[in-house]
Design a protein around this motif. Sequence first.
Motif, short mmCIF file in Angstrom:
data_model
loop_
_atom_site.label_atom_id
_atom_site.label_comp_id
_atom_site.label_asym_id
_atom_site.label_seq_id
_atom_site.Cartn_x
_atom_site.Cartn_y
_atom_site.Cartn_z
N TRP A 29 0.77 -1.16 -0.23
CA TRP A 29 -0.09 -0.07 0.03
C TRP A 29 1.02 1.01 -0.16
N TYR A 30 1.67 1.18 0.38
CA TYR A 30 3.00 2.80 0.87
C TYR A 30 3.47 2.78 0.05
N ALA A 31 3.97 1.43 -0.93
CA ALA A 31 4.74 1.59 -2.11
C ALA A 31 4.56 2.06 -3.01
N GLN A 32 2.66 1.58 -3.20
CA GLN A 32 2.24 2.46 -4.35
C GLN A 32 1.56 3.97 -4.96
N TYR A 33 0.80 4.14 -3.74
CA TYR A 33 1.57 5.80 -3.08
C TYR A 33 2.71 6.23 -3.37
N ALA A 67 7.19 0.88 -10.36
CA ALA A 67 6.01 2.07 -11.07
C ALA A 67 5.77 3.51 -10.16
N ASN A 68 6.67 4.08 -9.06
CA ASN A 68 6.66 5.36 -9.44
C ASN A 68 7.36 6.04 -9.85
N LYS A 69 8.08 5.27 -10.73
CA LYS A 69 9.61 5.47 -11.97
C LYS A 69 11.65 5.52 -10.79
#
Length: 87
Positions: A29-33, A67-69
């Motif tokens: 959850w933290y990593a995706q956001y 996913a967050n470059k």
Amino acid sequence: YKQALETLDTMKANNVQPTSQTYTILVHWYAQYNNIPEAISMIKKMKKDGLDPTVYTHTALIHGMCANKKQLEGFEWLKQLYKDGFQ
């Protein structure tokens, strides 16, 4: 984020031990956001609680980084895992 941490604290207060799955969900959850520092903090808390991060935990973190470059961070994390003997 706050609600997730409150849930974790409530679990611990009620003598319900979080599992590796619990921590992996939080890492994911933290990593995706794009809150990579908090995702890494969850892995540290997991270890402090005597749980070993699984391949799924590390995959969640690396996937979030990519996913967050932050592919370079993900690659560096992966290199460190290999260096530490994680298989």
